[in-house]
Design an enzyme around this catalytic site. Sequence first.
Site, short mmCIF file in Angstrom:
data_model
loop_
_atom_site.label_atom_id
_atom_site.label_comp_id
_atom_site.label_asym_id
_atom_site.label_seq_id
_atom_site.Cartn_x
_atom_site.Cartn_y
_atom_site.Cartn_z
N GLU A 204 0.65 -1.09 0.20
CA GLU A 204 -0.59 -0.26 0.24
C GLU A 204 0.95 1.64 0.11
OE1 GLU A 204 -2.97 0.02 2.22
OE2 GLU A 204 -4.49 -1.65 2.01
N GLU A 384 -5.22 -8.70 -0.23
CA GLU A 384 -5.76 -7.45 1.70
C GLU A 384 -7.93 -7.91 1.09
OE1 GLU A 384 -4.49 -5.04 4.12
OE2 GLU A 384 -1.92 -5.56 3.66
C1 NOJ Z 1 -4.54 -2.22 4.82
C2 NOJ Z 1 -2.84 -2.42 5.36
O1 NOJ Z 1 -2.03 -3.11 4.22
C3 NOJ Z 1 -2.53 -3.44 6.74
O2 NOJ Z 1 -1.48 -2.91 7.53
C4 NOJ Z 1 -4.13 -2.71 7.97
O3 NOJ Z 1 -4.28 -2.88 8.92
C5 NOJ Z 1 -5.91 -2.74 6.69
N1 NOJ Z 1 -5.08 -2.20 5.21
C6 NOJ Z 1 -7.27 -2.24 8.06
O4 NOJ Z 1 -6.87 -0.95 7.58
#
Ligand code: NOJ
Length: 479
Positions: A204, A384
Amino acid sequence: MLAKFSRRGFAKLAGLAALGAAAGARGAENDAPAVDRHAPAPFPKEFLWGTATSSYQIEGAVNEDGRGKSIWDIFSHTPGKIEDGSTGDRANEHYHRYKEDVALIKALGVKAYRFSIAWPRVFPEGTGQPNPKGLDFYNRLVDELLANGITPYATLYHWDLPQALQDRVGGWQSSDTSKAFADYAAYVAARLTDRVKTVFTVNEVGRFVNFGYGWGIDAPGPKLPTAQLNQARHHVALGHGLAVQAIRARPRTSPPACRAIATPDNIRAAEIATRELNAGFLGVVLEGKYTDGLLAYAGADAPKFTPDELKIIGTPNDFVGLNIYAPQFYVTASERASGFHVLPFPTSFPHMNSEWLRIGPEVIYWAPRLAAKVWNIENIYISENGTSSEDKIAADGQVYDLDRIMFLRNYLTQMQRAISEGVPIRGYFLWSLMDNFEWIFGYGKRFGVYRVDFETQARVPKLSAAFYRDVVARNAIGV
Ligand code: NOJ
């Protein structure tokens, strides 16, 4: 060597997905032979189900075995930065409880686990002298996963930059960090890729660059002017490219735009928006150049780069990972030069327990579809997807996280739709295995399918764990 999927293998997969769609259509036309209209739509046989976590969010043990400080250690210990005043010092104690946690993964029936490696465990100073004890932990973890039939997927950078690099060169503000990242990547690859066949580079980018260096609400926290922010993002892209060259790794990032109403014009507008709005990282990585639109829009604030750097950044990747949570933009076609119009979100747009997490299951259909079309991507992982939930313990001791199940059922249904249309999604990593340190929200937002009591460290499956186990076991979404 890292695994390479052969084109043939994927052609087969795509064929299977297409077959599934065709069979469904025939049944609907003829009414015979009897087709169970209520039978859950299957995923391709080779579809990879997994779950994900990251180092700072679960490991704890921040002062053990020679680990250096990361920017998140310093940031979380700065008063006022984390909503509940917590830190990742202890987190889930995963550093010591990893065997127990691998058993939790196994109990879900998934075949893949995406974890991240803490750079300051491996290079406490960011560069220079490695700390073999740091890498040993990941050796133990990988061996434990493999012994349990779970394929490891490693992410090299999930935001825990060595503080030493931040102090010395301003972190990603300097291309020295890009080079240090490549050295770290090469070191890890040489020691893990005999068993870890798939490596993600950076997680991200949009979030950690904009929030961490632009708005100053994530670590490390400076509020840079636009030109410097764009330069920092360029250094991340350069770090990614150098790392890919060092190990043949792959990128991942946040995703594209949805169309507001699926007319052909709006779909075209969404394609243009997907390309332009992601031009600062995913675009330059996949095209080896910044778009004219980005350069014109940034003007004097555009990143400075050399042709050589663009070549490095554009090193081919084996796949793209997309973290998909909420729709970021809805667009319609526009007469304007850009070709698209970004619509404002009404304040009544529904969201999950995390306020930023707008509910838009179609984003997991459109984002991979648009990205695959715009950049001709052959292999996509949903690296994710998941949601936080209130996750109260009921009187009988259970956690009935019906909102998470609703969320997952709807998103997975849209993902299945994309796959059945031939969008090349090869695997899915549910975020997250267990509740953990949710960055600036501390432990207040729970994303796990296992509930964690952070006092006792007990892990208890929520109802969503049973839901996900069932999806994985059937390779289909139950009705
Ligand atoms: C994306 C992130 O990569 C992760 O670290 C985070 O906990 C989740 N989003 C949820 O916000």
